[in-house]
Structures are given as C-alpha cells and as structure tokens.
Design a protein around this motif. Sequence first.
Motif, PDB file in Angstrom:
ATOM      1  N   SER B   2      14.059 -16.926  32.304  1.00 31.29           N
ATOM      2  CA  SER B   2      12.693 -17.339  32.016  1.00 31.29           C
ATOM      3  C   SER B   2      11.944 -16.208  31.308  1.00 31.29           C
ATOM      4  CB  SER B   2      11.987 -17.718  33.303  1.00 31.29           C
ATOM      5  OG  SER B   2      12.053 -16.646  34.209  1.00 31.29           O
ATOM      6  N   ASP B  20      10.431 -10.941  29.011  1.00 21.67           N
ATOM      7  CA  ASP B  20      11.324 -11.783  29.798  1.00 21.67           C
ATOM      8  C   ASP B  20      10.806 -11.827  31.235  1.00 21.67           C
ATOM      9  OD1 ASP B  20      12.165  -9.500  31.184  1.00 21.67           O
ATOM     10  OD2 ASP B  20      13.936  -9.217  29.916  1.00 21.67           O
ATOM     11  N   GLY B  21      11.539 -12.531  32.080  1.00 26.37           N
ATOM     12  CA  GLY B  21      11.041 -12.781  33.424  1.00 26.37           C
ATOM     13  C   GLY B  21      10.836 -11.542  34.268  1.00 26.37           C
ATOM     14  N   ASP B  47       4.161 -29.314  25.720  1.00 22.82           N
ATOM     15  CA  ASP B  47       4.976 -28.738  24.651  1.00 22.82           C
ATOM     16  C   ASP B  47       4.562 -27.280  24.500  1.00 22.82           C
ATOM     17  OD1 ASP B  47       6.230 -27.821  22.411  1.00 22.82           O
ATOM     18  OD2 ASP B  47       5.365 -29.308  21.040  1.00 22.82           O
ATOM     19  N   PRO B  48       5.252 -26.391  25.180  1.00 19.64           N
ATOM     20  CA  PRO B  48       4.786 -24.990  25.227  1.00 19.64           C
ATOM     21  C   PRO B  48       4.692 -24.304  23.869  1.00 19.64           C
ATOM     22  CG  PRO B  48       6.431 -25.399  26.917  1.00 19.64           C
ATOM     23  CD  PRO B  48       6.415 -26.611  26.031  1.00 19.64           C
ATOM     24  N   ASP B 326       0.962 -16.426  36.040  1.00 17.14           N
ATOM     25  CA  ASP B 326       2.170 -17.144  35.633  1.00 17.14           C
ATOM     26  C   ASP B 326       2.738 -17.835  36.867  1.00 17.14           C
ATOM     27  OD1 ASP B 326       4.023 -15.489  37.042  1.00 17.14           O
ATOM     28  OD2 ASP B 326       4.144 -14.079  35.371  1.00 17.14           O
ATOM     29  N   SER B 327       3.824 -18.582  36.687  1.00 17.66           N
ATOM     30  CA  SER B 327       4.383 -19.316  37.829  1.00 17.66           C
ATOM     31  C   SER B 327       5.782 -18.843  38.176  1.00 17.66           C
ATOM     32  CB  SER B 327       4.368 -20.824  37.560  1.00 17.66           C
ATOM     33  OG  SER B 327       5.072 -21.126  36.382  1.00 17.66           O
ATOM     34  N   LEU B 328       6.086 -17.613  37.789  1.00 15.56           N
ATOM     35  CA  LEU B 328       7.359 -17.036  38.207  1.00 15.56           C
ATOM     36  C   LEU B 328       7.278 -16.649  39.688  1.00 15.56           C
ATOM     37  CD1 LEU B 328       8.072 -14.745  35.118  1.00 15.56           C
ATOM     38  CD2 LEU B 328       9.166 -16.921  35.686  1.00 15.56           C
ATOM     39  N   GLN B 368       1.637 -18.484  29.619  1.00 12.63           N
ATOM     40  CA  GLN B 368       2.614 -19.571  29.654  1.00 12.63           C
ATOM     41  C   GLN B 368       3.899 -19.046  30.292  1.00 12.63           C
ATOM     42  OE1 GLN B 368       2.295 -20.251  25.219  1.00 12.63           O
ATOM     43  NE2 GLN B 368       2.464 -22.362  25.942  1.00 12.63           N
ATOM     44  N   THR B 369       4.426 -19.803  31.239  1.00 14.32           N
ATOM     45  CA  THR B 369       5.721 -19.493  31.827  1.00 14.32           C
ATOM     46  C   THR B 369       6.754 -20.358  31.120  1.00 14.32           C
ATOM     47  OG1 THR B 369       4.589 -19.111  33.919  1.00 14.32           O
ATOM     48  CG2 THR B 369       6.990 -19.303  33.981  1.00 14.32           C
ATOM     49  N   LEU B 370       7.687 -19.702  30.461  1.00 17.47           N
ATOM     50  CA  LEU B 370       8.636 -20.419  29.593  1.00 17.47           C
ATOM     51  C   LEU B 370      10.012 -20.460  30.231  1.00 17.47           C
ATOM     52  CD1 LEU B 370       7.536 -18.617  26.296  1.00 17.47           C
ATOM     53  CD2 LEU B 370       6.771 -20.854  27.134  1.00 17.47           C
ATOM     54  N   PRO B 371      10.762 -21.535  29.991  1.00 18.62           N
ATOM     55  CA  PRO B 371      12.101 -21.624  30.592  1.00 18.62           C
ATOM     56  C   PRO B 371      13.056 -20.604  29.999  1.00 18.62           C
ATOM     57  CG  PRO B 371      11.670 -23.502  29.141  1.00 18.62           C
ATOM     58  CD  PRO B 371      10.407 -22.718  29.212  1.00 18.62           C
TER      59      PRO B 371
END
Lengths: 98, 371
Positions: B2, B20-21, B47-48, B326-328, B368-371
């Motif tokens: 992520s 990165d995460g 749609d990030p 963020d949502s990590l 934004q927390t991205l995959p």
Amino acid sequence: MIRVVLPYHLRTIASVSGEVELNVEGPVTQRSVLDALEARYPTLRGTIRDHTTHQRRAFLRFFACEDDLSHESPDALLPDAVASGTEPFLIVGAIAGG
Amino acid sequence: MSAVRVLVGTRKGAFVLTADGSRKRWDISGPHFAGWEIYHAKGSPADPNRLYASQSSGWFGQMIQRSNDGGKTWEPVGNEFKYDGVPGTHMWFDGTQHPWEFKRVWQLEPSLTDPETVYAGVEDAAIFRTVDGGKSWQELPGLREHGSGPRWQPGAGGMCLHTILLDPSDPGRMFVAISAAGAFRTDDGGVSWRPINRGLKSNFMPEPEAEVGHCVHRIAMHPSRPGVLFMQKHWDVMRSDDAGDSWHEVSGNLPTDFGFPIDVHAHEPETIYVVPIKSDSEHYPPEGKLRVYRSRTGGNEWEPLTNGLPQSNCYVNVLRNAMAVDSLDSCGVYFGTTGGQVYASADSGDTWAPIVRDLPAVLSVEVQTLP
C-alpha cells in the motif's frame, strides 16, 4: 489580426506563450476582443471579467498605445493601431499583493 | 504494498507528497499551479486517480482543476459558480445587510460512489454540485434559502462554507459547516436543510445560544458512526451523538479550546485530534509549543502529543482544512502549518516528523490511502 498580451498566469491557464493573435469580426472593442479571446481559449472565461456581468476583474487593467483603457466603455472602439495589429492590447495584472 | 498520497494546498500552489506504506521516505512533486492559492485538493473515493483542486487568485478569480492520473497532469474544468436566482443578503460586519457575492471555493468533496459528482463549499457561503466531473456547477439553493441566511455573517476569514461531510450509510444525508453561521444538515440529498446548532454557545453573539451565527471552524465524523460528530468551534470542542440535533462540550483538560482542525482516527471512532491555539487574537500554539492533543475517549480527557514536534519558539498556526488521516495500520495523522511544514505521524500521533519543512503557508491537507 488583433494582438493580445496576457499576464503570465493567464498564459499558463490558456497554455500559450508569447502574444495571442485573434481574428475579430466587426468593430474592434474591448468586448469583441475579449469575446474572441474567450471563444478561442474557454478556460479564460471568468478570469478577466465576470461570467455574467462581464465586468472587468478589479485587479486587472487594460492598456494599449500607452493609454490606460480600463475605464473606457467595453463597446468603445479600440485605437486604430490595435485594430490593425500594429500595437497589442495589453491585459495587465495589478502590481499588488504578496 | 500500500501507499499514501498527501495532497497539500498552499498559498502559492499545490504539492503532492507520496510514500509507500512504511511512510518513511517521501517524494514531493510541485508546485502545481505555482503562485495560485490552493484552498483545497481532494481525491475521489470511487477513483483515487481522479483528483480535484480549487485554485484561486485575487487577480484572476476561481479555477477548478481536475486530474485523471493522480496529480501528474491537470486540466482546468468549469469555474462558473452562479447563485440560483437573486441571491439576497446576509449580515455584514457592522450589522447591516450585504449582498451575497461569490469569492472562492473552500472545499471540494467528491461523492463516495461517483467520480463525476463533487460538492463544492464556497464563500459567500453556499453549496454547489457538479455531476459532470466539474464541467458545470449548480447550486443546491435550499441551504442558502432555508431562512436563516440574513443572520449569517462573515468570520475573519470570510463567510465560507468550509466543511462538507457525506454520510456513508445514507446517501441523502450531508452535514456542512459555515463560518460564521454554524452547522447544517440535509436528509434529502441537499434539497432542504436545517441548522443543527443546539447546545452551542458563542459569547461574542448578542444571543449566545442563537440558532445560527456560530463560528464553527471544523466538523468531523468517523465513517462507521456517522451519527457521532465532533466540532472545533471558534472556542470550544463539541460533540454530538445524535447527528447534530444536540451538542455538548468535550473540551475537558485542553490547555485552550480555541483551534481550527479536528479529525478522527481511521480505526478508533472515539480517538480524536485537535491542535489547541492560544486564542482568537493570538493565532499560535500556547507557550510556543506545537502540540497535537489526542483524546481516546471521544473528548474531555486529552493528552499532548509532542514527540518530534517543536517545543519552543514555534508560532505557526494550523488551519481548519489542514489535518487528515490515512487508513493504514497504524493510522497515519498529518497536518500542515502556516509556516510551511507538513508533519506526519505513522503511529496514530505518538511520534511525528516533518515530511517537508519550507512550503508556502499550508491551507489544506488531504490523504489518500492507495492499494
């Protein structure tokens, strides 16, 4: 051919460099020049004059042939030198702010 | 692995910070729209890579920019924000009535489900919506026209609609906050609105508990509990457990309850963050110590978070839109200052480090927390 000089930030918005050259049908006035400018570069709509009232934004001025034309009627004829393309129509941002 | 993307709006452009995460090494791109004020930039949850930015200037007015590639490239879209009908008047600083005049977009809130739909909170206060990716904007006039508008007045920063919260459990429900009017709610997708300010008390007002006129600086919610709202008011940190129908104070042991941002931990709905500021006349941290305060009890009991933040000679402010999470796991917390620093914590606020130190004054921070 009408020549228009835009301030830096509006050249960026319109994605142009240097002067803009426009074909203007009929009498060459502030209104007809700005109409032609906005028709060719729609992203400039609202940045020079109000969308609805078409009033000039307060911190912009219009110059040509070393005269400040900002308070002229938008329907007054611009100088012959502008209409003939000898001199540019200048849109200038006020020297203000930080 | 992520990743996170931090969208920073400043007085002189936008910056995109990515990592990165692990959130240890950051790439910084920008300034985008150099020289322009970026009041807000935010990505679509649906749609990030679709981002929207509010770009404005005292000279050239309002622009809206859109990106389809996560901020690498941008294109201007529609910038006409025309109030519905004759917009009427609101209260001016001297108590007289003053015409509504559009000045700028403070907040862009993309729909939770449709990248083409975005809500815009503007100054003078109103809410607009686009359903075509920003090409055209239409006002939702039920807010401005619901009846209390003539009693709304500008705060020192203007009469701005600065916060829009979308209820993930109910597509018809939205909350907005306006300085200085208060908080408002719609339950029918923005057609009709009502003030939700019962329990607020603002001593600067002739009627301190009036229905409207409160200088609400920010409201926040956790998406899993949209009926619980938190508010940083001009003074007072407040909480509502009934979707804004009533509020009670949770300032508790804060050193000062004046401030601008408030936000909620991504995984702990009772963990909230504020940045206390000395007073409304001295917009900097008390004692020159930059401290985020965290409550793990939904308010009242607060602890200072100082590890990595300057604890002497610090006189920056943190503006209302300049904090995000963020949502990590563990939750990252981010905020920007008027001194141009963007601080990040990758451990829910226990420790902090600057991502970047010398940007123009920061107006907004989104993550934004991205995959």
